[in-house]
Design an enzyme around this catalytic site. Structure first.
Site, short mmCIF file in Angstrom:
data_model
loop_
_atom_site.label_atom_id
_atom_site.label_comp_id
_atom_site.label_asym_id
_atom_site.label_seq_id
_atom_site.Cartn_x
_atom_site.Cartn_y
_atom_site.Cartn_z
N LYS A 82 -12.91 -3.53 1.57
CA LYS A 82 -13.98 -2.09 1.93
C LYS A 82 -15.58 -2.30 2.21
O LYS A 82 -15.89 -1.15 2.61
CB LYS A 82 -13.76 -0.90 0.32
CG LYS A 82 -12.17 -1.08 0.16
CD LYS A 82 -12.23 -0.15 -1.32
CE LYS A 82 -10.85 0.39 -0.97
NZ LYS A 82 -10.48 1.14 -2.90
N GLY A 128 -15.72 -1.20 -16.85
CA GLY A 128 -14.98 -1.62 -16.04
C GLY A 128 -15.90 -0.85 -15.05
O GLY A 128 -14.71 -1.73 -13.89
N ASN A 173 -14.00 3.36 2.11
CA ASN A 173 -12.48 3.69 2.78
C ASN A 173 -11.91 4.18 3.24
O ASN A 173 -10.62 4.52 3.29
CB ASN A 173 -11.28 3.79 0.44
CG ASN A 173 -11.89 5.15 0.94
OD1 ASN A 173 -12.45 6.17 1.30
ND2 ASN A 173 -11.09 5.72 -0.22
N TYR A 177 -2.29 3.92 -12.30
CA TYR A 177 -0.48 4.13 -11.96
C TYR A 177 0.41 3.64 -12.66
O TYR A 177 1.72 4.55 -12.64
CB TYR A 177 -0.70 5.41 -11.10
CG TYR A 177 -0.66 4.63 -9.77
CD1 TYR A 177 -2.21 4.36 -9.48
CD2 TYR A 177 0.17 4.33 -8.94
CE1 TYR A 177 -2.05 3.50 -7.78
CE2 TYR A 177 0.08 3.37 -8.10
CZ TYR A 177 -1.08 2.79 -7.89
OH TYR A 177 -0.89 2.42 -6.61
N ASP A 220 -12.87 7.78 -2.76
CA ASP A 220 -12.76 8.10 -4.38
C ASP A 220 -13.31 8.14 -5.04
O ASP A 220 -12.51 9.05 -5.93
CB ASP A 220 -12.87 5.57 -4.44
CG ASP A 220 -11.58 5.33 -3.25
OD1 ASP A 220 -10.53 5.39 -3.55
OD2 ASP A 220 -11.76 3.58 -3.51
N SER A 253 0.67 -0.84 -0.12
CA SER A 253 -0.04 0.11 -0.26
C SER A 253 1.20 1.13 -0.08
O SER A 253 2.53 1.58 1.01
CB SER A 253 -1.12 -0.15 1.31
OG SER A 253 -1.36 1.38 1.28
P1 ATR Z 1 -11.48 -3.99 -8.01
O1 ATR Z 1 -12.66 -4.06 -7.59
O2 ATR Z 1 -9.79 -3.19 -7.29
O3 ATR Z 1 -11.65 -2.78 -8.85
P2 ATR Z 1 -12.29 -5.72 -9.78
O4 ATR Z 1 -13.27 -6.05 -8.51
O5 ATR Z 1 -11.29 -7.11 -9.23
O6 ATR Z 1 -10.78 -4.49 -8.79
O7 ATR Z 1 -12.31 -5.66 -10.91
C1 ATR Z 1 -11.80 -5.52 -12.08
C2 ATR Z 1 -12.68 -4.38 -13.36
O8 ATR Z 1 -11.55 -5.52 -14.24
C3 ATR Z 1 -14.12 -5.01 -13.37
O9 ATR Z 1 -14.77 -4.55 -14.03
C4 ATR Z 1 -13.70 -6.65 -13.93
O10 ATR Z 1 -14.26 -7.28 -15.05
P3 ATR Z 1 -15.24 -7.88 -14.83
O11 ATR Z 1 -16.65 -7.05 -13.43
O12 ATR Z 1 -16.14 -8.68 -15.63
O13 ATR Z 1 -14.42 -9.37 -13.49
C5 ATR Z 1 -12.32 -5.50 -15.02
N1 ATR Z 1 -11.80 -7.00 -15.54
C6 ATR Z 1 -10.75 -7.81 -15.06
N2 ATR Z 1 -9.90 -8.47 -16.07
C7 ATR Z 1 -10.21 -7.89 -17.36
C8 ATR Z 1 -10.51 -8.43 -18.77
N3 ATR Z 1 -9.30 -9.52 -19.50
N4 ATR Z 1 -11.24 -7.95 -19.57
C9 ATR Z 1 -11.97 -7.13 -19.34
N5 ATR Z 1 -12.27 -6.27 -18.59
C10 ATR Z 1 -11.71 -7.62 -17.19
#
Ligand code: ATR
Length: 307
Positions: A83, A145, A104, A251, A120, A32
């Site tokens: 979270k 996403g 958070n 980042y 956030d 972190s």
């Molecule tokens: P966080 O909660 O930290 O934002 P997460 O819950 O793992 O991380 O979410 C990651 C995001 O990346 C999600 O929107 C995920 O899509 P899914 O909901 O379909 O899982 C997206 N993501 C991860 N790998 C992906 C890939 N190869 N192609 C497209 N989207 C992807």
């Protein structure tokens, strides 16, 4: 080790002149960057206290918060995977954080009661102002996403800000249906301007996505695609046009495939460092009730990332 475990909480101040007053909890927590943000701020404000990392296993957040308050900690940041558990462990939760389904930032009051916030979303408003000189609420937005944690927080903030267009896209479309319902409920209950019940949802392979991106001003990547330097862009990046603002919440690396392509197509780009910075400035402001020393915090981050 650069973090404490729950068993070590009684020893957090042994051998230190300055007491630990603030902490980030997560699992894992060793990477972190919160201490790199917050310790320079505490130093700048001459508060003579420390910011530490604490590793907390899943299912033990409530117990951890009790122990940390007893050990003198007065403000907490929460990172993955806690979270939601943190939200459930708070006595009061800011309504926006409830809608985001995630806390958070936790503030303890003098009686040890916990209030939870999510910085956030509001941090993203500051990031967009700093990077592009624009108000988030004035922009037509598409979030790629939106089903992830960061995506949901930013989508909720867009609804709160009254963005004139809000398009949510995700690889797994099913995650977006309950989110759209929640955001529509929020927009109605708060009498929000903006997209209200016109929030569109699409899967990443929906043929309409190209048109949806074309109609947007701000494209936000909140997928994890790009975390590895070898990752492609999360959608065909030749869809980006010069009128776009492209914000990648990643980042590190500082320029993802998406950002490189977007820049070469003439779009304005920004990476997630400003979001990391400003979710932190807002946390500090919740704890201390005063303006955060933004420059010291930014410098702390940049120094660390350069090293
Ligand atoms: P966080 O909660 O930290 O934002 P997460 O819950 O793992 O991380 O979410 C990651 C995001 O990346 C999600 O929107 C995920 O899509 P899914 O909901 O379909 O899982 C997206 N993501 C991860 N790998 C992906 C890939 N190869 N192609 C497209 N989207 C992807």
């Amino acid at each position: 080790m650069n973090y404490f475990t729950l068993d070590q909480l009684s020893e957090i101040n042994s051998g230190h002149d300055h007491p630990a007053k603030f902490a980030v909890i997560g699992d894992p927590v060793a990477h972190s960057l919160s201490p790199q943000l917050h310790q320079p701020a505490l130093n700048e404000l001459k508060l003579d206290c420390r910011y530490i990392r604490v590793e907390v296993p899943e299912g033990q957040v409530n117990e951890a918060l009790e122990k940390m308050y007893a050990a003198g900690i007065r403000g907490i940041n929460v990172t993955v995977p806690h979270k939601l558990e943190a939200l459930e462990a708070c006595h009061q939760v800011d309504p926006a954080a409830s809608s985001m389904g995630a806390v958070n930032t936790i503030v303890f009051n003098a009686a040890g009661q916990r209030t939870g916030f999510n910085t956030d979303g509001p941090g993203f408003v500051r990031a967009i102002r700093e990077e592009f000189g624009m108000d988030l609420g004035d922009l037509r937005v598409i979030i790629i996403g939106a089903g992830g944690g960061a995506g949901r927080a930013i989508a909720t903030q867009c609804a709160l800000e009254g963005c004139p267009q809000l398009i949510l896209a995700n690889r797994t479309l099913e995650k977006l249906t309950p989110m759209r319902e929640e955001l529509t409920r929020l927009a109605q209950s708060e009498k929000l301007e903006g997209p209200r019940d016109r929030i569109e949802i699409h899967s990443l392979d929906d043929p309409i996505l190209e048109e949806a991106i074309g109609a947007s001003e701000l494209i936000i990547n909140t997928t994890s695609v790009g975390l590895k330097s070898s990752d492609p862009a999360p959608f065909p990046s030749h869809w980006v046009e010069p009128h776009h603002l492209v914000y990648d919440t990643i980042y590190n690396p500082s320029r993802t495939h998406l950002l490189r392509d977007a820049e070469s197509q003439g779009a304005r780009i920004a990476n997630g460092l400003s979001l990391l910075l400003h979710q932190g400035t807002l946390s500090l402001e919740h704890w201390l009730n005063k303006d955060a020393p933004v420059d010291a915090m930014r410098q702390g981050l940049l120094d660390f990332l350069k090293a």
